[in-house]
Design a protein around this motif. Structure first.
Motif, short mmCIF file in Angstrom:
data_model
loop_
_atom_site.label_atom_id
_atom_site.label_comp_id
_atom_site.label_asym_id
_atom_site.label_seq_id
_atom_site.Cartn_x
_atom_site.Cartn_y
_atom_site.Cartn_z
N CYS A 25 128.84 98.52 8.82
CA CYS A 25 127.88 99.26 8.82
C CYS A 25 128.07 100.49 9.88
N ALA A 26 129.06 100.21 10.65
CA ALA A 26 129.41 101.50 11.68
C ALA A 26 130.82 101.35 11.63
N THR A 27 131.44 102.72 12.16
CA THR A 27 132.82 103.05 12.36
C THR A 27 132.96 103.98 13.44
N VAL A 28 133.88 103.48 14.45
CA VAL A 28 133.97 104.51 15.45
C VAL A 28 135.24 105.39 15.49
N CYS A 29 135.02 106.63 15.57
CA CYS A 29 136.07 107.92 15.36
C CYS A 29 136.46 107.87 16.91
N ARG A 30 137.69 107.42 17.15
CA ARG A 30 138.25 107.26 18.62
C ARG A 30 138.77 108.67 18.99
N LYS A 31 139.44 109.38 18.08
CA LYS A 31 139.85 110.66 18.33
C LYS A 31 138.73 111.71 18.81
N ARG A 69 135.34 110.83 19.59
CA ARG A 69 134.42 110.16 20.36
C ARG A 69 133.29 109.95 19.44
N CYS A 70 133.04 109.75 18.16
CA CYS A 70 132.02 109.87 17.37
C CYS A 70 131.82 108.29 16.98
N ILE A 71 130.64 108.07 16.41
CA ILE A 71 130.38 106.74 15.56
C ILE A 71 129.56 107.26 14.30
N LEU A 72 129.95 106.62 12.99
CA LEU A 72 129.15 106.67 11.63
C LEU A 72 128.45 105.33 11.70
N LEU A 73 127.19 105.85 11.52
CA LEU A 73 126.29 104.78 11.17
C LEU A 73 125.85 104.84 9.49
N ARG A 74 125.72 103.61 8.84
CA ARG A 74 125.56 103.53 7.71
C ARG A 74 124.11 102.98 7.28
N TYR A 75 123.09 103.74 6.80
CA TYR A 75 121.80 103.17 6.38
C TYR A 75 121.72 102.88 4.94
N THR A 76 120.82 102.75 4.18
CA THR A 76 120.76 102.43 3.09
C THR A 76 121.23 103.32 2.00
N ASN A 77 120.42 104.38 2.22
CA ASN A 77 120.92 105.82 1.42
C ASN A 77 121.23 107.11 2.24
N PHE A 78 121.73 106.83 3.25
CA PHE A 78 122.17 108.15 4.19
C PHE A 78 123.19 107.40 5.16
N LEU A 79 123.81 108.43 5.79
CA LEU A 79 125.00 108.29 6.89
C LEU A 79 124.48 109.28 7.98
N GLU A 80 124.78 108.90 9.26
CA GLU A 80 124.36 109.51 10.46
C GLU A 80 125.83 109.59 11.26
N LEU A 81 126.11 110.77 11.89
CA LEU A 81 127.37 110.92 12.60
C LEU A 81 126.84 111.28 14.11
N TRP A 82 127.22 110.41 15.00
CA TRP A 82 126.77 110.61 16.31
C TRP A 82 127.93 110.74 17.37
N ILE A 121 135.21 106.77 7.50
CA ILE A 121 135.44 108.31 8.13
C ILE A 121 136.80 108.05 8.77
N ASN A 122 137.55 109.13 8.94
CA ASN A 122 138.77 109.28 9.53
C ASN A 122 138.51 109.47 11.14
#
Length: 694
Positions: free
Chosen positions: A332-338, A340-353, A397-398
């Motif tokens: 339910c989370a993925t780090v984008c190393r290049k 410096r972001c992280i994608l967070l998965r919720y039930t019906n939406f995504l957040e990119l920080w 996410i790439n």
């Protein structure tokens, strides 16, 4: 967010605490004895199938739909059924994770269902007071008959042990029905606490001698004789509604709970004077803070769940309690190393920080356990909501965060994302993905490949796409059926993106070689040796290409992909795993490696991060795993070890609900944690009760 130095002195940890999941209450439970599967329905109409054979974990999730309703779920053998207020009985395909068949019931909304002991006939109770029965065929349900209409809704229903009687509960009444004629034989009326307030029978149980057990809105647990149509005994066990009852396998103990969330037990004893059985109050335990809606006893353990969303596994004796939080099935989370972001998965939406940057501290001032101030706070760059609030099945996410993909039950969306002069820009990718849903998806570590995994019920298909600037180009696909990989549970790439590993929900793991000489449709593949338990986590080390797998019973193996065999460390490990490790109640959900030391393996479960140093000696099997505090080791008993202690197994850090851990770079780790307080503060108020002295 706090950045903390821990483990090795040069490693910083981003502790992410802004992953705020909404708690989803549990509405009902059902247990299947042979496969040891526990089905759990939540308030968003999703169904989680938990494997509870060893450390319980979510094996698969059937996504919820707003138009559906689930009031009851039921296993008939290995087939899973549900019914609800939309007036349908649904059977689920646990391979494709979709509804397989639907049958309408007569009498409006359906509140309850039960199957007879021979698993041949299903009975449904409805809003309009009808009992529907269906014959259970090999691939469908066949409508059989409709019983006499009763006044008022039927809220709970149970078959007797002979299959000749059906018991139902409704307002003020418990009824006994002849299952052959469809007529009511007895109508047993409950008393009322208030003259104008109905007593609602919420739940029923049946003993081995066909005594009816009912739980009602008065908080009374009652025992009824179905042959004479009389009340045998009644206990005011709770201060509010009893919503769930469950009997142990030997039928000697009944558990009950409800709006008053205390779980109470009643034990069956035989009176010496009369020789008659009687039920006496046994232990009581407060396992939940809010309403308990479902209880199931299985293999000596009691599973309970309700409004707080936690699945509790308890037993007595010995007295034990483990609570599994209402989190989404990983990942339910993925780090984008290049980027410096992280994608967070919720039930019906995504957040990119975008993650923050810590202040630079002189090396002489650094010490393990210190907190770093942030030069830049984390920034939420993006939120993507699904159409019609559909549940997200999978997302990816790439590594540069420029390509984002997600799938629901009805559509797949591919987006291009970029931040230009400080402005976040999202545009639709022109890739035409032919399927309408993707069960699993991931980008390769080098960012050049995008892989999807789907099952149409007949075969499992892996499809490869080449990642171009603003497009995903289809390369080819292949089936994993040759390797007997039917229902993929886990998938991962090797760090060099040349090897792809799939594990199914049972015990098969296959390795696929994605080198340039083999076309995408026919990769070279081979199987790992099978094991009796399903894997819960796996990962491949960068330089050694060692595949580390942890199974649900906590067995750890290390397999070298190049040599196609278990490593020497793996072979020596099996007889040396500490008993404390094997007895852990939570499954390992993630594995990573120290990029600066190939002998370090890091893994975590819901509450603990473990470190294995392959060069150090394993302790005695009976010894406790030492906990590393700053730069020292200590055991749970607080006896100190010296920092020079050569321990292979170490507890690195404790968390509440740790859902993700990965490297952002060689110096920084990212830990995503869900705060239990953030879950409970979103819940409705609890039942107000008077306590002694208050």
């Amino acid at each position: 967010m706090i950045v903390e130095a821990q483990m090795m002195s040069t490693c910083k940890i981003h502790n992410i605490r802004f992953y705020n999941l909404e708690p989803r209450s549990v509405t009902c439970l059902s247990y299947e004895t042979k496969t040891k599967k526990l089905a759990l329905a939540r308030s968003d109409n999703s169904i989680e199938v938990w494997n509870v054979g060893n450390a319980p974990f979510i094996e698969c999730t059937v996504p919820g739909h707003a138009e559906n309703s689930i009031e009851n779920i039921l296993w008939i053998g290995t087939r899973l059924f549900s019914t609800g207020l939309h007036g349908m009985i649904a059977e689920y395909d646990l391979t494709t994770l979709c509804i397989k068949n639907e049958v309408a019931v007569t009498g409006g909304a359906a509140w309850c269902m039960d199957v007879n002991h021979t698993k041949t006939c299903l009975a449904i109770g409805t809003e309009d007071g009808y009992i529907n029965t269906f014959t259970v065929a090999s691939d469908s349900l066949i409508y059989e008959r409709l019983f006499d209409k009763q006044k008022g809704r039927i809220l709970c229903i149970k078959w007797d042990n002979t299959g000749k009687m059906i018991y139902t509960g409704s307002a003020d009444t418990v009824r006994v029905w002849n299952a052959i004629s469809g007529h009511a034989i007895h109508k047993m009326t409950t008393s009322r606490k208030e003259a104008k307030k109905e007593t609602i029978i919420w739940c029923l149980g049946v003993t081995d001698d066909n005594i009816i057990i009912s739980g009602d809105s008065r908080g009374c647990l009652s025992f009824w004789d179905p042959h004479m149509g009389t009340l045998i005994e009644s206990h005011e066990s709770h201060t509010a509604d009893i919503l769930a009852v469950s009997l142990t396998h030997d039928m000697n103990i009944v558990y009950c709970a409800g709006v008053d969330p205390v779980v109470r037990s009643f034990c069956k004893i035989t009176m010496k004077s009369s020789g008659r059985p009687q039920w006496v109050k046994g232990i009581e335990r407060r396992l939940h803070t809010h309403d308990v809606r479902a209880l199931v006893e299985a293999d000596g353990k009691l599973y309970s769940a309700g409004v707080d969303g936690y699945l509790a596994q308890s037993s007595y004796p010995p007295k034990a309690l483990v609570k599994y939080p209402p989190l989404l099935q990983p990942p339910c989370a993925t780090v984008c190393r290049k980027s410096r972001c992280i994608l967070l998965r919720y039930t019906n939406f995504l957040e990119l920080w975008r993650l923050g940057l810590s202040t630079k501290v002189p090396s002489e001032m650094l010490h393990p356990g210190m907190f770093h101030q942030l030069e830049e706070e984390p920034i939420k760059l993006l939120q993507i909501k699904t159409k019609r609030d559909e549940n997200i099945i999978s997302c990816a996410i790439n590594k540069d965060s420029k390509t984002i993909v997600y799938s629901t039950d009805s559509h797949v969306r591919v987006f291009n994302f970029d931040v230009i002069e400080g402005d976040a820009q999202l545009s639709k990718n022109d890739t035409d993905i032919s399927v309408t849903r993707i069960e699993k998806m991931l980008f390769s570590p080098n960012g050049k490949l995008f892989v999807t995994i789907n099952n149409d019920g007949k075969k499992n298909t892996v499809t490869l796409y080449k990642v171009e600037k603003k497009h995903l180009r289809h390369l080819g696909s292949f089936s994993t059926n040759k390797e007997s990989i039917v229902n993929v549970g886990l998938a991962c790439f090797s760090p060099d993106s040349k090897y792809f590993v799939c594990a199914d929900r049972k015990d098969s793991i296959a390795v696929y070689n994605f080198n340039e000489r083999s076309p995408p449709g026919t990769p070279v593949a081979w199987l790992l040796p099978k094991y009796s338990c399903p894997p819960t986590a796996m990962a491949i080390q960068k330089d050694t290409l060692n595949l580390v797998v942890v199974y649900s019973d906590h067995k750890i193996v290390e397999y070298n992909i190049l040599q196609r065999q278990y490593t020497k460390f793996s072979n020596n490990l099996q007889s040396r795993l500490p008993k404390q490790w094997l007895a852990r109640s939570f499954p390992i959900t993630n594995i990573i490696f120290d990029p600066r030391n190939e002998n370090i393996i890091i893994m975590h479960d819901d509450s603990t991060v473990y470190v294995i140093d392959k060069l150090h000696d394993f302790p005695e099997k009976e010894a406790k795993i030492p906990k590393r505090e700053n730069d020292d080791f200590m055991e749970d008993s607080n006896s100190m070890f010296s920092s020079q202690s050569q321990q292979a197994f170490q507890v690195l850090k404790k968390y509440k609900h740790l859902v993700y851990l990965d490297w952002l770079n060689e110096e920084e780790l990212v830990a995503v944690e869900v705060n239990p307080i953030s879950l409970t503060e979103k819940l409705p108020p609890t039942l107000k009760q008077k306590w002694f002295g208050m």
